[in-house]
Scaffold this motif. Structure first.
Motif, short mmCIF file in Angstrom:
data_model
loop_
_atom_site.label_atom_id
_atom_site.label_comp_id
_atom_site.label_asym_id
_atom_site.label_seq_id
_atom_site.Cartn_x
_atom_site.Cartn_y
_atom_site.Cartn_z
N ALA A 23 -5.45 -43.08 -94.22
CA ALA A 23 -6.47 -42.00 -94.35
C ALA A 23 -6.03 -41.10 -93.44
O ALA A 23 -5.58 -41.09 -92.13
N GLY A 24 -6.16 -39.94 -93.67
CA GLY A 24 -6.13 -38.70 -92.84
C GLY A 24 -6.78 -37.52 -93.47
O GLY A 24 -7.75 -37.49 -94.17
N GLY A 25 -6.40 -36.27 -92.85
CA GLY A 25 -7.34 -35.11 -93.23
C GLY A 25 -6.05 -33.92 -93.60
O GLY A 25 -4.94 -34.13 -92.92
N PRO A 26 -6.47 -33.07 -94.47
CA PRO A 26 -5.40 -32.22 -94.70
C PRO A 26 -4.98 -31.24 -93.56
O PRO A 26 -5.81 -30.83 -92.82
N GLY A 27 -3.90 -30.92 -93.35
CA GLY A 27 -3.24 -30.37 -92.32
C GLY A 27 -3.09 -31.06 -91.01
O GLY A 27 -2.49 -30.44 -90.14
N LEU A 84 -0.04 -33.13 -93.33
CA LEU A 84 -0.53 -33.76 -94.37
C LEU A 84 -0.79 -33.02 -95.28
O LEU A 84 -1.85 -32.04 -95.09
N GLU A 85 -0.71 -33.27 -96.66
CA GLU A 85 -1.34 -32.36 -97.71
C GLU A 85 -2.33 -33.08 -98.38
O GLU A 85 -2.13 -34.30 -98.47
N ALA A 86 -3.19 -32.55 -98.98
CA ALA A 86 -4.38 -33.18 -99.88
C ALA A 86 -3.64 -33.48 -101.13
O ALA A 86 -2.57 -33.01 -101.66
N GLY A 87 -4.37 -34.46 -101.88
CA GLY A 87 -3.85 -34.59 -103.32
C GLY A 87 -3.13 -35.96 -103.51
O GLY A 87 -2.64 -35.92 -104.74
N HIS A 88 -2.89 -36.77 -102.91
CA HIS A 88 -2.43 -38.14 -102.92
C HIS A 88 -3.04 -38.82 -104.00
O HIS A 88 -4.33 -39.09 -103.94
N ALA A 94 -10.10 -37.09 -97.95
CA ALA A 94 -9.73 -35.95 -98.36
C ALA A 94 -8.09 -36.00 -98.39
O ALA A 94 -7.55 -34.99 -99.25
N ALA A 95 -7.27 -36.82 -97.79
CA ALA A 95 -6.00 -37.03 -97.76
C ALA A 95 -5.44 -38.19 -97.40
O ALA A 95 -6.00 -38.82 -96.27
N CYS A 96 -4.41 -38.52 -97.88
CA CYS A 96 -3.90 -40.00 -97.43
C CYS A 96 -2.15 -39.81 -97.34
O CYS A 96 -1.77 -38.99 -98.21
N LEU A 97 -1.68 -40.21 -96.29
CA LEU A 97 -0.51 -40.13 -96.16
C LEU A 97 0.30 -41.64 -96.93
O LEU A 97 -0.15 -42.83 -96.38
N HIS A 98 1.16 -41.28 -97.69
CA HIS A 98 1.96 -42.41 -98.20
C HIS A 98 3.22 -42.81 -97.21
O HIS A 98 3.89 -41.77 -97.27
N TRP A 99 3.32 -44.09 -96.59
CA TRP A 99 4.14 -44.51 -95.78
C TRP A 99 5.08 -45.33 -96.20
O TRP A 99 4.30 -46.53 -96.53
N GLY A 100 6.23 -45.31 -96.56
CA GLY A 100 7.07 -46.34 -97.17
C GLY A 100 8.28 -46.74 -96.06
O GLY A 100 8.73 -45.74 -95.34
N VAL A 101 8.74 -47.86 -96.36
CA VAL A 101 10.07 -48.32 -95.60
C VAL A 101 10.77 -49.08 -96.43
O VAL A 101 10.21 -49.93 -97.18
N ARG A 102 11.95 -48.79 -96.33
CA ARG A 102 12.96 -49.60 -97.29
C ARG A 102 14.40 -49.93 -96.24
O ARG A 102 14.78 -49.20 -95.53
#
Length: 131
Positions: A23-27, A84-88, A94-102
């Motif tokens: 969870a985060g906020g736009p901007g 961070l952009e909104a729209g996930h 209001a905004a979520c960061l998708h964080w991946g690791v591979r």
């Protein structure tokens, strides 16, 4: 706060959630989790993505992000990568960061393990007296 946990696919191209949503906020600033080199910063399927290769062979990805870095930028832990952009899709705030690791191309890992302290394992010392 984690809004979407990592779910490994049952087979290589199967369904799953190959990252964690935070969870985060736009901007809000998106910061590098570890040191590395930015290998991609730009749009993928209409969303901003930043990918960072780390010295141990892992690659972390961050989306949706408006990048403030470019490919080739060397980053330290905590350096800003973008905002961070909104729209996930599926994000309950209001905004979520998708964080991946591979590791390698298709071996996705739970990125939250990078935040946990390492497991310490004590092994018998060859010179120790039996106790």
């Amino acid at each position: 706060m984690v809004t979407g946990a990592f779910r490994a696919p049952t087979f290589r191209y199967g369904p799953g959630h190959r990252g964690a949503d935070l969870a985060g906020g736009p901007g809000q600033a998106v910061l590098a989790a570890r040191e590395g080199t930015v290998v991609f910063a730009g749009p993928v399927a209409g969303r901003g993505v930043v990918s960072v290769d780390h010295p141990d062979g892992l690659r972390s990805t961050y989306e949706p992000v408006t990048a403030t870095v470019a490919a080739g930028t060397v980053v330290a832990p905590g350096d800003p990568l973008g905002v961070l952009e909104a729209g996930h899709p599926g994000c309950p705030v209001a905004a979520c960061l998708h964080w991946g690791v591979r590791r390698d191309r298709l071996d996705h890992l739970d990125p939250l393990v990078l935040l946990r302290p390492p497991r310490v394992r004590l092994l018998p010392w060859a010179g120790a007296a039996p106790g």
